[in-house]
Design a protein around this motif. Structure first.
Motif, PDB file in Angstrom:
ATOM      1  N   LEU A 298       0.831  -1.208   0.000  1.00  0.00           N
ATOM      2  CA  LEU A 298       0.000   0.000   0.000  1.00  0.00           C
ATOM      3  C   LEU A 298       0.863   1.255   0.000  1.00  0.00           C
ATOM      4  O   LEU A 298       0.592   2.208  -0.752  1.00  0.00           O
ATOM      5  CB  LEU A 298      -0.908  -0.007   1.228  1.00  0.00           C
ATOM      6  N   VAL A 299       1.910   1.259   0.827  1.00  0.00           N
ATOM      7  CA  VAL A 299       2.789   2.424   0.887  1.00  0.00           C
ATOM      8  C   VAL A 299       3.445   2.674  -0.461  1.00  0.00           C
ATOM      9  O   VAL A 299       3.580   3.828  -0.910  1.00  0.00           O
ATOM     10  CB  VAL A 299       3.840   2.255   1.998  1.00  0.00           C
ATOM     11  N   ARG A 300       3.853   1.613  -1.129  1.00  0.00           N
ATOM     12  CA  ARG A 300       4.469   1.777  -2.449  1.00  0.00           C
ATOM     13  C   ARG A 300       3.488   2.379  -3.444  1.00  0.00           C
ATOM     14  O   ARG A 300       3.831   3.298  -4.200  1.00  0.00           O
ATOM     15  CB  ARG A 300       4.982   0.429  -2.954  1.00  0.00           C
ATOM     16  N   LEU A 301       2.267   1.888  -3.460  1.00  0.00           N
ATOM     17  CA  LEU A 301       1.274   2.440  -4.373  1.00  0.00           C
ATOM     18  C   LEU A 301       0.991   3.907  -4.063  1.00  0.00           C
ATOM     19  O   LEU A 301       0.848   4.732  -4.972  1.00  0.00           O
ATOM     20  CB  LEU A 301      -0.025   1.628  -4.297  1.00  0.00           C
ATOM     21  N   LEU A 302       0.911   4.232  -2.777  1.00  0.00           N
ATOM     22  CA  LEU A 302       0.688   5.627  -2.388  1.00  0.00           C
ATOM     23  C   LEU A 302       1.826   6.519  -2.875  1.00  0.00           C
ATOM     24  O   LEU A 302       1.600   7.653  -3.315  1.00  0.00           O
ATOM     25  CB  LEU A 302       0.559   5.731  -0.869  1.00  0.00           C
ATOM     26  N   THR A 303       3.041   6.007  -2.805  1.00  0.00           N
ATOM     27  CA  THR A 303       4.202   6.784  -3.262  1.00  0.00           C
ATOM     28  C   THR A 303       4.206   6.919  -4.776  1.00  0.00           C
ATOM     29  O   THR A 303       4.330   8.028  -5.316  1.00  0.00           O
ATOM     30  CB  THR A 303       5.508   6.109  -2.799  1.00  0.00           C
ATOM     31  N   TRP A 304       4.044   5.798  -5.481  1.00  0.00           N
ATOM     32  CA  TRP A 304       4.116   5.813  -6.940  1.00  0.00           C
ATOM     33  C   TRP A 304       3.031   6.669  -7.572  1.00  0.00           C
ATOM     34  O   TRP A 304       3.236   7.268  -8.628  1.00  0.00           O
ATOM     35  CB  TRP A 304       4.003   4.389  -7.486  1.00  0.00           C
ATOM     36  N   LEU A 305       1.852   6.726  -6.944  1.00  0.00           N
ATOM     37  CA  LEU A 305       0.722   7.437  -7.535  1.00  0.00           C
ATOM     38  C   LEU A 305       0.385   8.726  -6.789  1.00  0.00           C
ATOM     39  O   LEU A 305      -0.691   9.300  -6.958  1.00  0.00           O
ATOM     40  CB  LEU A 305      -0.487   6.502  -7.609  1.00  0.00           C
ATOM     41  N   SER A 306       1.347   9.180  -6.000  1.00  0.00           N
ATOM     42  CA  SER A 306       1.213  10.462  -5.323  1.00  0.00           C
ATOM     43  C   SER A 306       1.416  11.607  -6.304  1.00  0.00           C
ATOM     44  O   SER A 306       2.188  11.488  -7.269  1.00  0.00           O
ATOM     45  CB  SER A 306       2.266  10.564  -4.210  1.00  0.00           C
ATOM     46  N   PRO A 307       0.752  12.750  -6.083  1.00  0.00           N
ATOM     47  CA  PRO A 307       1.009  13.922  -6.928  1.00  0.00           C
ATOM     48  C   PRO A 307       2.468  14.366  -6.893  1.00  0.00           C
ATOM     49  O   PRO A 307       2.927  15.054  -7.804  1.00  0.00           O
ATOM     50  CB  PRO A 307       0.100  14.999  -6.313  1.00  0.00           C
TER      51      PRO A 307
ATOM     52  N   MET B 165       5.659  -6.360 -10.935  1.00  0.00           N
ATOM     53  CA  MET B 165       6.996  -6.778 -10.516  1.00  0.00           C
ATOM     54  C   MET B 165       7.119  -6.831  -8.998  1.00  0.00           C
ATOM     55  O   MET B 165       7.825  -7.679  -8.447  1.00  0.00           O
ATOM     56  CB  MET B 165       8.040  -5.813 -11.096  1.00  0.00           C
ATOM     57  N   HIS B 166       6.429  -5.913  -8.323  1.00  0.00           N
ATOM     58  CA  HIS B 166       6.529  -5.830  -6.866  1.00  0.00           C
ATOM     59  C   HIS B 166       5.320  -6.432  -6.159  1.00  0.00           C
ATOM     60  O   HIS B 166       5.200  -6.295  -4.934  1.00  0.00           O
ATOM     61  CB  HIS B 166       6.734  -4.374  -6.451  1.00  0.00           C
ATOM     62  N   ARG B 167       4.444  -7.103  -6.924  1.00  0.00           N
ATOM     63  CA  ARG B 167       3.334  -7.875  -6.361  1.00  0.00           C
ATOM     64  C   ARG B 167       2.485  -7.049  -5.390  1.00  0.00           C
ATOM     65  O   ARG B 167       2.212  -7.454  -4.263  1.00  0.00           O
ATOM     66  CB  ARG B 167       3.853  -9.131  -5.650  1.00  0.00           C
ATOM     67  N   THR B 168       2.054  -5.886  -5.838  1.00  0.00           N
ATOM     68  CA  THR B 168       1.274  -5.011  -4.950  1.00  0.00           C
ATOM     69  C   THR B 168      -0.171  -5.468  -4.782  1.00  0.00           C
ATOM     70  O   THR B 168      -0.861  -5.012  -3.871  1.00  0.00           O
ATOM     71  CB  THR B 168       1.241  -3.581  -5.511  1.00  0.00           C
ATOM     72  N   GLY B 169      -0.623  -6.327  -5.672  1.00  0.00           N
ATOM     73  CA  GLY B 169      -2.037  -6.664  -5.750  1.00  0.00           C
ATOM     74  C   GLY B 169      -2.664  -5.902  -6.898  1.00  0.00           C
ATOM     75  O   GLY B 169      -2.532  -4.673  -6.969  1.00  0.00           O
ATOM     76  N   LEU B 170      -3.315  -6.616  -7.808  1.00  0.00           N
ATOM     77  CA  LEU B 170      -3.816  -5.977  -9.023  1.00  0.00           C
ATOM     78  C   LEU B 170      -4.971  -5.021  -8.743  1.00  0.00           C
ATOM     79  O   LEU B 170      -4.980  -3.885  -9.230  1.00  0.00           O
ATOM     80  CB  LEU B 170      -4.251  -7.041 -10.036  1.00  0.00           C
ATOM     81  N   ALA B 171      -5.965  -5.460  -7.978  1.00  0.00           N
ATOM     82  CA  ALA B 171      -7.121  -4.598  -7.723  1.00  0.00           C
ATOM     83  C   ALA B 171      -6.705  -3.305  -7.026  1.00  0.00           C
ATOM     84  O   ALA B 171      -7.190  -2.227  -7.358  1.00  0.00           O
ATOM     85  CB  ALA B 171      -8.157  -5.345  -6.886  1.00  0.00           C
TER      86      ALA B 171
ATOM     87  N   ALA C 269      -5.811   2.533  -7.179  1.00  0.00           N
ATOM     88  CA  ALA C 269      -4.898   3.649  -6.914  1.00  0.00           C
ATOM     89  C   ALA C 269      -4.648   4.453  -8.183  1.00  0.00           C
ATOM     90  O   ALA C 269      -4.615   5.692  -8.148  1.00  0.00           O
ATOM     91  CB  ALA C 269      -3.581   3.116  -6.345  1.00  0.00           C
ATOM     92  N   TYR C 270      -4.472   3.775  -9.301  1.00  0.00           N
ATOM     93  CA  TYR C 270      -4.230   4.454 -10.583  1.00  0.00           C
ATOM     94  C   TYR C 270      -5.439   5.308 -10.976  1.00  0.00           C
ATOM     95  O   TYR C 270      -5.304   6.485 -11.332  1.00  0.00           O
ATOM     96  CB  TYR C 270      -3.936   3.424 -11.669  1.00  0.00           C
ATOM     97  N   LEU C 271      -6.624   4.724 -10.913  1.00  0.00           N
ATOM     98  CA  LEU C 271      -7.826   5.447 -11.316  1.00  0.00           C
ATOM     99  C   LEU C 271      -8.086   6.641 -10.404  1.00  0.00           C
ATOM    100  O   LEU C 271      -8.489   7.715 -10.864  1.00  0.00           O
ATOM    101  CB  LEU C 271      -9.028   4.500 -11.301  1.00  0.00           C
TER     102      LEU C 271
END
Length: 223
Positions: free
Chosen positions: A10-19, A138-144, A149-151
């Protein structure tokens, strides 16, 4: 590769998709600036309806399908490159092509701080949803989770565009994001089970706005 725990993912997704992630998303409106200029969007309800349609039936949906396919293709370089080429071909305008490829390249460059040998597969042009999907896979974040997060990040950027264009204030912008939650959740769920056969959009006005923005005089955004 070991699976990351859910909090780390979750933290990685928050970082990657942060403004704050350095992809320059603030520079692009995806044709929204043109729609505002033409009076197609003049208030918060109009923007809410526009964004929901884009998420459910437009570039949001197609990006989600491409992201999901990229996520599933990380262990098959040929399949991943095929998705990349399809995503490039689906860019409906010069500015849409620029927006998705430049953001994708910037995303991969910044994502190198989380090393993975698979990153070498996408050297060169990489559309944004493909880049995000591949790195998430690659980092197995979970697809859903990656899809949601992207949307959400795309919708948040559109709200920011509208605020800067004077359509509404921040309070209404937050309300729009709250109202979009069910649509984002539903699209993420459906896209996680999608195939490339599910690609398709029905947002003609948004597509035309993206095309017409190329000649808009005195603009704030690159697309």
């Amino acid at each position: 590769m070991d699976e990351p725990d859910k909090t780390q993912a979750l933290v990685r997704l928050l970082t990657w998709l942060s403004p704050a992630f350095p992809i320059g998303a603030f520079s692009y409106s995806g044709g929204l600036e043109q729609a505002i200029h033409e009076g197609l969007i003049a208030d918060a309800p109009g923007l809410s309806a526009w964004l929901k349609t884009v998420v459910v039936s437009g570039t949001g949906w197609n990006d989600a399908v491409l992201l999901a396919e990229s996520y599933r293709s990380v262990d098959d370089p040929a399949r991943l490159l095929s998705v990349r080429e399809l995503a490039i071909a689906l860019a409906g305008s010069r500015e849409r092509h620029m927006e998705t490829t430049l953001q994708g390249e910037a995303f991969l460059s910044a994502a190198a701080h989380w090393p993975h040998p698979g990153l070498d597969t996408l050297l060169g042009t990489a559309p944004y949803p493909v880049a995000v999907g591949a790195v998430a896979g690659m980092h197995r974040t979970g697809l859903a989770a990656a899809l949601a997060a992207y949307l959400h990040a795309q919708a948040s950027n559109s709200v920011s565009v509208a605020i800067r264009c004077g359509v509404m204030g921040q309070r209404d912008g937050v309300g729009i994001l709250a109202a979009l939650e069910p649509a984002i959740g539903d699209v993420a769920k459906r896209a996680a089970e999608s195939t490339l056969d599910d690609l398709g959009s029905a947002t003609v006005m948004a597509d035309i706005a993206s095309l017409k923005h190329e000649t808009l005089h005195s603009r704030l955004f690159r697309s």
